[in-house]
Design an enzyme around this catalytic site. Structure first.
Site: not given
Length: 358
Positions: A89, A102, A109, A113, A116, A222, A224, A349
């Site tokens: 995407e 983006c 991935c 996380c 996500c 990132s 967080h 995000c």
């Protein structure tokens, strides 16, 4: 497999010479790909047909499958298919100040996380530089087709390319660097390096390696969480590198490039959004912001966490976000709150994923 979209002009020169073609053909092909963004070699009208047939065998095809448009803000999320059937995407966002794309750097991935969607199902493979470029060029072309603005510079020109889609860019380091060098090549798209942002969860050795490249792209970490203990519950990478080690690497990135670091911080209700969390983060960054002769190294981007079907995280309330912001500002930290572009089509995000594919 050879992919002529992902090779430098000097390499394309060699490619043409090996095939016995005149050297000037390399510049023509390079411009067709990187200036005119053709998606098919058949569109290279000044290249003889027999050459086009050979070129077609040596380009990794990125195919448009479908797209969605957010009715609230016009954000478009594209689904593209790679030659091996992997689907990724890509998001095109139109702002008042310009257009941003983006892109994804991997099919899936591996970073795990907790909040996500991109990591659900793991990582299938790295994307090549040509596949990363293909996302940019195909998205631009599809937007132009949809709007009927084929020659409109306002649609064709990008203000930013952000490598923040599916995947961890610094795990796909060599392809990332090749992508950056190709999209900034003055003979091609010629995007300024300052208009490229790479986001990473913090692969410490490769943050330092990226600093030494001398490219000067914008780097976003990132983070967080303000403590190692909390970060470990959200991001497995925290078990390998401490926050201190990671910020030492981003300090180094600033020292080598002069580019301010963005801290990405997804605010999750009841998890990392307390006043104490803000105080801890504020003290941590204030200390680094004012180290030596530096000031204002770090900028914090607060992101209300976006919904993911398989996860139970909820975004912090507007009032809690405002309190968090004010506490950080008390420590003289520059803070912004990210607008959730494309949230209604799962394009914001943390929502991109390898939703389909093999």
């Amino acid at each position: 497999m050879m992919d002529i979209r992902g090779i430098y002009l000097s390499e394309l020169n060699e490619y043409c010479l090996e095939k016995g073609w005149p050297k000037f053909r390399a510049k023509q092909v390079f411009e067709w790909i990187h200036k005119k963004h053709v998606c098919s070699v058949d569109e290279m009208t000044n290249i003889p047909k027999n050459m086009r047939e050979e070129l077609d065998r040596d380009i990794a095809h990125v195919k448009y499958v479908t797209h969605q448009t957010d009715r609230n803000d016009g954000t478009r999320k594209f689904l593209f298919e790679m030659e091996d059937g992997q689907m990724i995407e890509t998001v095109y966002m139109k702002y008042k100040h310009g257009n941003s794309i983006c892109i994804s750097s991997q099919a899936g991935c591996a970073m795990g996380c907790a909040f996500c969607a991109s990591t659900i199902g793991g990582c299938k493979r790295d994307l090549t530089a040509g596949e990363m470029l293909g996302q940019v060029y195909l998205a631009i072309n599809k937007v132009l087709e949809e709007t009927g603005q084929e020659e409109d510079k306002n649609y064709r020109e990008l203000s930013n390319v952000v490598v923040m889609g599916t995947g961890e860019p610094l795990q796909n380091y060599d392809n990332l660097i090749r992508f950056v060098k190709l999209i900034t090549d003055e003979n091609g798209y010629n995007l300024s390096v300052r208009n490229i942002t790479v986001s990473s969860c913090g692969i410490v050795p490769n943050i330092k390696r990226l600093a030494d490249e001398g490219l000067g792209i914008t780097f976003a970490l990132s983070l967080h969480a303000p403590t190692d203990e909390l970060r470990k519950t959200l991001m497995p990478i925290a078990n390998k590198y401490t926050i201190s080690e990671t910020l030492d690497a981003t300090d180094y990135y600033y020292e080598e490039t002069g580019r301010r670091i963005t801290i990405e911080y997804s605010l999750m209700h009841g998890i990392n959004d307390s006043a104490q969390d803000a105080e801890t983060l504020g003290k941590l960054l204030e200390k680094r912001n004012n180290r030596g002769n530096h000031s204002g190294i770090y900028h914090v981007n607060l992101i209300p966490v976006n919904p993911v079907d398989e996860r139970d995280f909820k975004a912090s309330s507007a009032s809690d976000i405002e309190v968090f912001k004010k506490i950080l500002e008390k420590y003289r930290i520059n803070v912004t709150i990210r607008r959730g572009m494309g949230r209604d089509i799962d394009a914001a995000c943390g929502q991109l994923r390898r939703k389909y594919g093999v």
